[in-house]
Design a protein around this motif. Sequence first.
Motif, PDB file in Angstrom:
ATOM      1  N   ILE A 172       0.788  -1.198  -0.066  1.00 41.43           N
ATOM      2  CA  ILE A 172      -0.011  -0.038  -0.037  1.00 41.43           C
ATOM      3  C   ILE A 172       0.919   1.275   0.355  1.00 41.43           C
ATOM      4  CG2 ILE A 172      -1.665   1.392   1.351  1.00 41.43           C
ATOM      5  CD1 ILE A 172      -2.821  -1.339   2.331  1.00 41.43           C
ATOM      6  N   VAL A 173       1.913   1.396   0.751  1.00 38.89           N
ATOM      7  CA  VAL A 173       2.716   2.443   0.949  1.00 38.89           C
ATOM      8  C   VAL A 173       3.394   2.460  -0.025  1.00 38.89           C
ATOM      9  CG1 VAL A 173       4.908   3.155   2.172  1.00 38.89           C
ATOM     10  CG2 VAL A 173       2.835   2.627   3.356  1.00 38.89           C
ATOM     11  N   ALA A 174       4.014   1.540  -0.828  1.00 43.98           N
ATOM     12  CA  ALA A 174       4.814   1.477  -2.286  1.00 43.98           C
ATOM     13  C   ALA A 174       3.844   2.323  -3.207  1.00 43.98           C
ATOM     14  CB  ALA A 174       5.407   0.332  -2.745  1.00 43.98           C
ATOM     15  N   SER A 175       2.483   2.024  -3.183  1.00 46.80           N
ATOM     16  CA  SER A 175       1.654   2.324  -4.136  1.00 46.80           C
ATOM     17  C   SER A 175       1.366   3.873  -4.171  1.00 46.80           C
ATOM     18  CB  SER A 175       0.504   1.563  -4.432  1.00 46.80           C
ATOM     19  OG  SER A 175      -0.222   1.900  -3.532  1.00 46.80           O
ATOM     20  N   VAL A 212       2.717  -4.182  -7.196  1.00 50.55           N
ATOM     21  CA  VAL A 212       2.521  -2.451  -7.354  1.00 50.55           C
ATOM     22  C   VAL A 212       2.374  -2.218  -8.721  1.00 50.55           C
ATOM     23  CG1 VAL A 212       3.697  -0.425  -6.784  1.00 50.55           C
ATOM     24  CG2 VAL A 212       3.605  -2.201  -5.047  1.00 50.55           C
ATOM     25  N   LEU A 213       3.448  -3.008  -9.467  1.00 55.51           N
ATOM     26  CA  LEU A 213       3.519  -2.756 -10.826  1.00 55.51           C
ATOM     27  C   LEU A 213       2.320  -2.641 -11.530  1.00 55.51           C
ATOM     28  CD1 LEU A 213       5.076  -2.260 -13.540  1.00 55.51           C
ATOM     29  CD2 LEU A 213       5.399  -4.642 -13.521  1.00 55.51           C
ATOM     30  N   LEU A 214       1.508  -3.866 -11.327  1.00 56.97           N
ATOM     31  CA  LEU A 214       0.229  -4.166 -12.161  1.00 56.97           C
ATOM     32  C   LEU A 214      -0.843  -3.346 -11.580  1.00 56.97           C
ATOM     33  CD1 LEU A 214      -1.019  -6.168 -13.782  1.00 56.97           C
ATOM     34  CD2 LEU A 214      -2.062  -7.177 -11.870  1.00 56.97           C
ATOM     35  N   THR A 215      -0.828  -2.922 -10.284  1.00 58.08           N
ATOM     36  CA  THR A 215      -2.158  -2.029  -9.578  1.00 58.08           C
ATOM     37  C   THR A 215      -1.933  -0.596  -9.814  1.00 58.08           C
ATOM     38  OG1 THR A 215      -1.206  -2.399  -7.712  1.00 58.08           O
ATOM     39  CG2 THR A 215      -2.684  -4.123  -8.216  1.00 58.08           C
ATOM     40  N   SER A 216      -0.748  -0.170  -9.667  1.00 62.04           N
ATOM     41  CA  SER A 216      -0.462   1.297  -9.634  1.00 62.04           C
ATOM     42  C   SER A 216       0.398   1.810 -10.802  1.00 62.04           C
ATOM     43  CB  SER A 216       0.098   1.680  -8.295  1.00 62.04           C
ATOM     44  OG  SER A 216      -0.413   0.749  -7.251  1.00 62.04           O
ATOM     45  N   ALA A 276      -2.698  -7.094  -3.572  1.00 65.52           N
ATOM     46  CA  ALA A 276      -3.180  -6.460  -4.453  1.00 65.52           C
ATOM     47  C   ALA A 276      -4.801  -5.829  -4.087  1.00 65.52           C
ATOM     48  CB  ALA A 276      -3.735  -7.377  -5.794  1.00 65.52           C
ATOM     49  N   ILE A 277      -5.436  -6.730  -3.040  1.00 64.25           N
ATOM     50  CA  ILE A 277      -6.617  -6.070  -2.470  1.00 64.25           C
ATOM     51  C   ILE A 277      -6.332  -5.097  -1.603  1.00 64.25           C
ATOM     52  CG2 ILE A 277      -8.549  -6.745  -0.818  1.00 64.25           C
ATOM     53  CD1 ILE A 277      -8.372  -9.753  -1.953  1.00 64.25           C
ATOM     54  N   GLY A 278      -5.482  -5.108  -0.748  1.00 67.88           N
ATOM     55  CA  GLY A 278      -5.105  -4.100  -0.088  1.00 67.88           C
ATOM     56  C   GLY A 278      -4.824  -2.537  -0.677  1.00 67.88           C
ATOM     57  N   ILE A 279      -4.109  -2.854  -1.807  1.00 67.46           N
ATOM     58  CA  ILE A 279      -3.436  -1.487  -2.592  1.00 67.46           C
ATOM     59  C   ILE A 279      -5.147  -1.159  -3.080  1.00 67.46           C
ATOM     60  CG2 ILE A 279      -2.647  -0.770  -4.670  1.00 67.46           C
ATOM     61  CD1 ILE A 279      -0.214  -2.886  -4.129  1.00 67.46           C
ATOM     62  N   VAL A 280      -5.952  -1.674  -3.644  1.00 65.86           N
ATOM     63  CA  VAL A 280      -7.033  -1.437  -4.401  1.00 65.86           C
ATOM     64  C   VAL A 280      -7.901  -0.727  -3.244  1.00 65.86           C
ATOM     65  CG1 VAL A 280      -9.125  -2.183  -5.652  1.00 65.86           C
ATOM     66  CG2 VAL A 280      -6.627  -2.843  -6.452  1.00 65.86           C
ATOM     67  N   ALA A 281      -7.859  -1.319  -2.033  1.00 63.27           N
ATOM     68  CA  ALA A 281      -8.688  -0.951  -1.222  1.00 63.27           C
ATOM     69  C   ALA A 281      -8.663   0.235  -0.590  1.00 63.27           C
ATOM     70  CB  ALA A 281      -8.920  -2.005   0.222  1.00 63.27           C
ATOM     71  N   SER A 282      -7.275   0.784  -0.712  1.00 67.37           N
ATOM     72  CA  SER A 282      -6.832   1.819  -0.273  1.00 67.37           C
ATOM     73  C   SER A 282      -7.009   3.084  -1.221  1.00 67.37           C
ATOM     74  CB  SER A 282      -5.248   1.842   0.044  1.00 67.37           C
ATOM     75  OG  SER A 282      -4.294   1.724  -0.979  1.00 67.37           O
TER      76      SER A 282
END
Lengths: 105, 105, 105, 105, 105, 105
Positions: free
Chosen positions: E50-53, E85-89, F47-53
């Motif tokens: 999360i932080v990395a994104s 992170v690459l894929l999602t952000s 991935a869920i954590g990143i998207v949820a944030s």
Amino acid sequence: MINKKFSSKWINILKYDYPELYETIIDLDKCVFTGKSLDPKTQKLIAIGIVASNYNSESIERQMRKGIKEFSLTKDELMDVLRVVLLTSGMPTFTKSITILNELF
Amino acid sequence: MINKKFSSKWINILKYDYPELYETIIDLDKCVFTGKSLDPKTQKLIAIGIVASNYNSESIERQMRKGIKEFSLTKDELMDVLRVVLLTSGMPTFTKSITILNELF
Amino acid sequence: MINKKFSSKWINILKYDYPELYETIIDLDKCVFTGKSLDPKTQKLIAIGIVASNYNSESIERQMRKGIKEFSLTKDELMDVLRVVLLTSGMPTFTKSITILNELF
Amino acid sequence: MINKKFSSKWINILKYDYPELYETIIDLDKCVFTGKSLDPKTQKLIAIGIVASNYNSESIERQMRKGIKEFSLTKDELMDVLRVVLLTSGMPTFTKSITILNELF
Amino acid sequence: MINKKFSSKWINILKYDYPELYETIIDLDKCVFTGKSLDPKTQKLIAIGIVASNYNSESIERQMRKGIKEFSLTKDELMDVLRVVLLTSGMPTFTKSITILNELF
Amino acid sequence: MINKKFSSKWINILKYDYPELYETIIDLDKCVFTGKSLDPKTQKLIAIGIVASNYNSESIERQMRKGIKEFSLTKDELMDVLRVVLLTSGMPTFTKSITILNELF
């Protein structure tokens, strides 16, 4: 009193299924809104500004509704918050928030 | 008076190379901070909250400095803004902002 | 001409209730889209890219609609914007935007 | 040719330690910038706009440098990108980006 | 034990000047990382993702350092977080994080 | 097998109209989720954590659904992800995600 503040369905689910997490959130909320210098109304205006700058319709509406209910915020006061959102976060967030504001008044 | 408000180097470059953009920004800033109901100090606190929730060190520092200079904001007042940042935006933004706050006082 | 550009309900409310804010926004919009080197179509493509990288359905749809209406943007051109969104902002924003794009064509 | 495009240290480490991830990124980059309708220069301008709206100094500088080197982007062209950033993302991102722009010219 | 976890200067200042806020944060941190199903190591990996994104160098570095120290996270494990992170952000956040990762190993 | 993974309508449109972009995304997804050290389930939780944030309802729901279907994620496991979201990204994102979680169980 705190219970009335959080009246959404999710907080009740949290309360019964994850009581320790519920307690932590209640404590956090209370600690945040008992600042040393600013009154809770000013802090609520700040919260609305932050949420409004993040595109999340549901949160914007919930925060504005709570502000109107708890602190009798007027349309002009909320509009003054949105002016700051326009300057700091740009037109799309401003547009989104102003649409929600218009539905509430 | 407005000139003194924006004292950074970039605003001077803007003023001479892109005067029409400069004028527009000055007008926007003035219009935003002459709200109908909230005083400029409250609006500045909102601006600091929004900027602090977005991880941008330079902006956080610039906004805090301006708030201290123009409105004599105290450490406790700024801390009360950061409490709201903690609740609405999480620990990493809070941590970043509190570090900057400590350097200013 | 500018009035036709902003046809949403909120801009009318702004126009009558907050005329000085309305004027400032019209000036800002005009100043932004009369760049020195890039044509307005390229600037609109940039605006769509920025909005698409921020998850806000309503803004993505509004910006795409305006781009199609004002600059006759094609599906392939918008898709080329979304390719950049994929690279710079990741799959979820790309997925969201492509869904909106498909509804528009 | 692609190698020259990514000249940062991190891409070399990726190349030797995670070759399959390296290949995937090279393919992704190539696929993104061979759009069907927009030329790569326009796509690069969009990429700069997106990155500039996200407060990340290093990425803003890297993208601007690449744009200047690969497409001979002028200060006025980049300024026209930043106008769109001002409108869509607000003053703090604009201020941050214009400071970087001024260091590059 | 909790004290050792937060070793930064800011937490000490918080502890003495704002003890009730300090206690609340300690409680929140403890409550978050004593989940019902996931082990703290998995939760730390999620926190790093999360932080990395979110582009914030200091937070990325702090979270990675804590993960390496407390859970002996390896370079490959952190790299697997960054793949997500690459894929999602997108690339800019990935690039920023991989640079920090390389400095830590 | 990969096709079953992406079952949304948009991926089919991509497949027929932009086959080279489709292939690139399939390759990227495969490369990301075949990490060297972490299992795909842990990566999905990240991935869920990143998207949820990031406030995006549709992505949060899609990622949670896929996690439940592919890895039999339980409510408690997803709740443990959301605890981290609460700490790192604040109450509004947590609230939004917990509402979606409750609809899925």
